[in-house]
Design a protein around this motif. Structure first.
Motif, PDB file in Angstrom:
ATOM      1  N   THR A   1       0.654  -1.319   0.064  1.00  0.00           N
ATOM      2  CA  THR A   1      -0.144  -0.146  -0.193  1.00  0.00           C
ATOM      3  C   THR A   1       0.734   1.442   0.047  1.00  0.00           C
ATOM      4  N   ASP A   2       0.670   2.267  -1.028  1.00  0.00           N
ATOM      5  CA  ASP A   2       1.315   3.293  -1.011  1.00  0.00           C
ATOM      6  C   ASP A   2       0.645   4.818  -0.779  1.00  0.00           C
ATOM      7  N   LEU A   3      -0.718   4.442  -0.291  1.00  0.00           N
ATOM      8  CA  LEU A   3      -1.583   5.414   0.209  1.00  0.00           C
ATOM      9  C   LEU A   3      -2.736   4.867   0.873  1.00  0.00           C
ATOM     10  N   LEU A   4      -3.099   5.472   2.180  1.00  0.00           N
ATOM     11  CA  LEU A   4      -4.240   5.007   2.882  1.00  0.00           C
ATOM     12  C   LEU A   4      -4.914   6.183   3.208  1.00  0.00           C
ATOM     13  N   ILE A   5      -6.350   6.085   2.622  1.00  0.00           N
ATOM     14  CA  ILE A   5      -7.385   7.218   3.112  1.00  0.00           C
ATOM     15  C   ILE A   5      -8.558   6.593   3.827  1.00  0.00           C
ATOM     16  N   PHE A   6      -8.579   7.256   4.901  1.00  0.00           N
ATOM     17  CA  PHE A   6      -9.735   7.178   6.069  1.00  0.00           C
ATOM     18  C   PHE A   6     -10.882   7.866   5.393  1.00  0.00           C
ATOM     19  N   ALA A   7     -11.845   7.323   4.878  1.00  0.00           N
ATOM     20  CA  ALA A   7     -13.052   7.860   4.450  1.00  0.00           C
ATOM     21  C   ALA A   7     -14.423   7.644   4.984  1.00  0.00           C
TER      22      ALA A   7
ATOM     23  N   LEU B   1      -6.247   9.291  -8.372  1.00  0.00           N
ATOM     24  CA  LEU B   1      -4.460   9.479  -7.902  1.00  0.00           C
ATOM     25  C   LEU B   1      -3.871   8.052  -8.736  1.00  0.00           C
ATOM     26  N   ILE B   2      -4.395   7.039  -8.918  1.00  0.00           N
ATOM     27  CA  ILE B   2      -3.815   6.143  -9.677  1.00  0.00           C
ATOM     28  C   ILE B   2      -3.808   6.422 -11.143  1.00  0.00           C
ATOM     29  N   LEU B   3      -4.961   6.879 -11.695  1.00  0.00           N
ATOM     30  CA  LEU B   3      -4.676   7.250 -13.140  1.00  0.00           C
ATOM     31  C   LEU B   3      -3.725   8.133 -13.598  1.00  0.00           C
ATOM     32  N   SER B   4      -3.449   9.214 -12.443  1.00  0.00           N
ATOM     33  CA  SER B   4      -2.423  10.170 -12.616  1.00  0.00           C
ATOM     34  C   SER B   4      -1.308   9.855 -12.687  1.00  0.00           C
ATOM     35  N   GLY B   5      -0.810   8.255 -11.930  1.00  0.00           N
ATOM     36  CA  GLY B   5       0.421   7.929 -11.829  1.00  0.00           C
ATOM     37  C   GLY B   5       0.917   8.159 -10.201  1.00  0.00           C
ATOM     38  N   ALA B   6       0.260   8.963  -9.628  1.00  0.00           N
ATOM     39  CA  ALA B   6       0.896   9.282  -8.308  1.00  0.00           C
ATOM     40  C   ALA B   6       0.711   8.166  -7.383  1.00  0.00           C
ATOM     41  N   HIS B   7       0.047   7.037  -7.491  1.00  0.00           N
ATOM     42  CA  HIS B   7       0.104   5.912  -6.648  1.00  0.00           C
ATOM     43  C   HIS B   7      -0.422   4.767  -7.425  1.00  0.00           C
ATOM     44  N   ARG B   8      -0.019   3.496  -6.719  1.00  0.00           N
ATOM     45  CA  ARG B   8      -0.247   2.376  -7.270  1.00  0.00           C
ATOM     46  C   ARG B   8      -1.328   1.394  -6.713  1.00  0.00           C
ATOM     47  N   LYS B   9      -1.231   1.538  -5.430  1.00  0.00           N
ATOM     48  CA  LYS B   9      -2.303   0.684  -4.644  1.00  0.00           C
ATOM     49  C   LYS B   9      -2.681   1.492  -3.403  1.00  0.00           C
ATOM     50  N   VAL B  10      -4.192   1.800  -3.327  1.00  0.00           N
ATOM     51  CA  VAL B  10      -4.577   2.694  -2.469  1.00  0.00           C
ATOM     52  C   VAL B  10      -5.452   1.692  -1.454  1.00  0.00           C
ATOM     53  N   VAL B  11      -5.445   1.806  -0.049  1.00  0.00           N
ATOM     54  CA  VAL B  11      -6.272   1.567   0.763  1.00  0.00           C
ATOM     55  C   VAL B  11      -7.437   2.512   1.096  1.00  0.00           C
ATOM     56  N   VAL B  12      -8.837   2.246   1.035  1.00  0.00           N
ATOM     57  CA  VAL B  12      -9.765   3.255   1.529  1.00  0.00           C
ATOM     58  C   VAL B  12     -10.459   2.623   2.377  1.00  0.00           C
ATOM     59  N   CYS B  13     -10.673   2.956   3.598  1.00  0.00           N
ATOM     60  CA  CYS B  13     -11.288   2.608   4.818  1.00  0.00           C
ATOM     61  C   CYS B  13     -12.235   3.593   5.823  1.00  0.00           C
ATOM     62  N   ALA B  14     -12.797   2.757   6.359  1.00  0.00           N
ATOM     63  CA  ALA B  14     -13.789   3.486   7.285  1.00  0.00           C
ATOM     64  C   ALA B  14     -14.116   2.838   8.442  1.00  0.00           C
ATOM     65  N   GLY B  15     -14.406   3.616   9.410  1.00  0.00           N
ATOM     66  CA  GLY B  15     -14.824   3.090  10.972  1.00  0.00           C
ATOM     67  C   GLY B  15     -15.859   3.984  11.144  1.00  0.00           C
ATOM     68  N   GLU B  16     -17.318   3.407  11.304  1.00  0.00           N
ATOM     69  CA  GLU B  16     -18.286   4.264  11.646  1.00  0.00           C
ATOM     70  C   GLU B  16     -18.876   3.752  13.101  1.00  0.00           C
ATOM     71  N   ILE B  17     -19.004   4.759  13.816  1.00  0.00           N
ATOM     72  CA  ILE B  17     -19.482   4.531  15.381  1.00  0.00           C
ATOM     73  C   ILE B  17     -20.605   5.715  15.443  1.00  0.00           C
ATOM     74  N   PRO B  18     -21.767   5.737  15.001  1.00  0.00           N
ATOM     75  CA  PRO B  18     -22.704   6.609  15.192  1.00  0.00           C
ATOM     76  C   PRO B  18     -23.617   6.342  16.472  1.00  0.00           C
ATOM     77  N   SER B  19     -23.223   5.285  17.073  1.00  0.00           N
ATOM     78  CA  SER B  19     -24.221   5.085  18.098  1.00  0.00           C
ATOM     79  C   SER B  19     -23.765   5.858  19.436  1.00  0.00           C
ATOM     80  N   ARG B  20     -22.513   6.508  19.308  1.00  0.00           N
ATOM     81  CA  ARG B  20     -22.096   7.603  20.426  1.00  0.00           C
ATOM     82  C   ARG B  20     -22.878   8.986  20.168  1.00  0.00           C
ATOM     83  N   ALA B  21     -23.661   9.081  19.230  1.00  0.00           N
ATOM     84  CA  ALA B  21     -24.120  10.225  18.825  1.00  0.00           C
ATOM     85  C   ALA B  21     -25.705  10.293  18.718  1.00  0.00           C
TER      86      ALA B  21
END
Length: 319
Positions: free
Chosen positions: A70-76, A121-141
């Motif tokens: 992985t060369d980029l991680l996005i928390f989305a 970002l992959i199509l631009s050539g800036a990265h080759r493998k990206v992890v996009v991840c999320a953690g949702e905890i709406p129960s606290r709101a």
């Protein structure tokens, strides 16, 4: 070169809570028994442990994937551990990653937008493998002490929400991948559903730390935007819904899902109905449906996003 979704994983906390349990927990105002399930179709939802953070749910999902290289991680995600730093740093530290990271936030479309950015970002050539991840905890709101019927209605959306984690890997591929994407917004409707606390408008007032919203107004806002963004995806690609193994649709209530499926003429056997057993999973809804759906490498999938703010999005991909 294309960008392909090469892996999908979810993390579902073991503890589940029924809609009846949710109604019993509300204090100060007694809602009609069965109203949550009757109006939304949600039977149960997942609840994270007291010691789990949004980053933990994301980490557990990422660990189910091959994230080597992985060369980029996005928390989305709509949820986050704290205002600063970006939760992506916390996720990367827990995973032992040393790549660049950043957060993306756009309510329930956060992960869809995260995948959009990964592809660009992959199509631009800036990265080759990206992890996009999320953690949702709406129960606290969620507001549990309710003053009256009006406040119950204003807090109602919170009673459908579920704590979940999800992750996808997006990698460069010369043969197949994402082949269509389109996004739109009507930002004049931003005030219909909010979690106001924690920002500059309401930095410390606990009264603003709960979900607030008008479900009917939100549905009217999406109906006013109309279905064109989804129907245009078919017109511009020359495809029909029958050409897709899975049509994943963000789900907040079964009546609206049925309405949207009828308007778009989506065959029932292409839908993955996740809402009854998993609740509204916010930004993790679409990857959850991919994880639950029956598709094989080379199949086409469609991701149809609906998010507060409000925003819509569609992405078509060859897996």
């Amino acid at each position: 070169m294309k960008a392909r979704i090469t892996g999908v994983a979810t993390y579902l906390p073991e503890r589940t809570v029924s809609s009846a349990d949710v109604e019993r927990r509300i204090e100060g105002y007694a809602p009609h028994r069965g109203i949550v399930e009757r109006l939304t179709g949600v039977r149960r939802r997942h609840v994270a442990g007291d010691d789990e953070q949004a980053s933990d749910l994301a980490v557990n999902a990422v660990r189910e994937l091959d994230h080597s290289g992985t060369d980029l991680l996005i928390f989305a995600s709509a949820s986050q551990d704290m205002i600063e730093p970006a939760t992506a740093h916390i996720v990367a530290a827990k995973l032992g990653l040393s790549c660049p990271v950043f957060d993306v936030k756009n309510a329930c479309n956060s992960m869809l937008n995260g995948i959009q950015i990964a592809e660009a970002l992959i199509l631009s050539g800036a990265h080759r493998k990206v992890v996009v991840c999320a953690g949702e905890i709406p129960s606290r709101a969620i507001r549990w002490r309710v003053r009256d019927r009006a406040q119950f209605a204003d807090s109602f959306a919170g009673y459908t929400l579920s704590d979940t984690g999800a992750a996808v890997t997006v990698a460069a591929d010369v043969e197949r991948g994402i082949f269509y994407r389109d996004f739109a917004a009507d930002s004049t409707a931003w005030g219909i559903g909010t979690l106001p606390g924690g920002g500059s408008a309401h930095p410390r007032d606990l009264e603003y730390s709960y979900f607030r919203g008008d479900g009917r107004a939100l549905r009217r806002a999406f109906e006013a935007v109309g279905p064109d963004i989804f129907l245009n995806a078919l017109k511009r690609t020359g495809l029909t819904w029958d050409d897709f193994a899975v049509v994943a649709v963000h789900q907040v209530a079964l009546p609206y899902l049925r309405f949207l499926a009828e308007v778009l003429d989506i065959p029932e056997d292409r839908l993955v109905v996740s809402l009854p057993e998993h609740g509204n999973c916010a930004s993790t809804t679409l990857p959850l449906q991919l994880a639950l759906g029956g598709w094989s490498p080379g199949d086409r999938v469609a991701l149809l996003g609906l998010g507060g703010g409000i925003s819509t999005g569609v992405m078509l991909a060859e897996m």
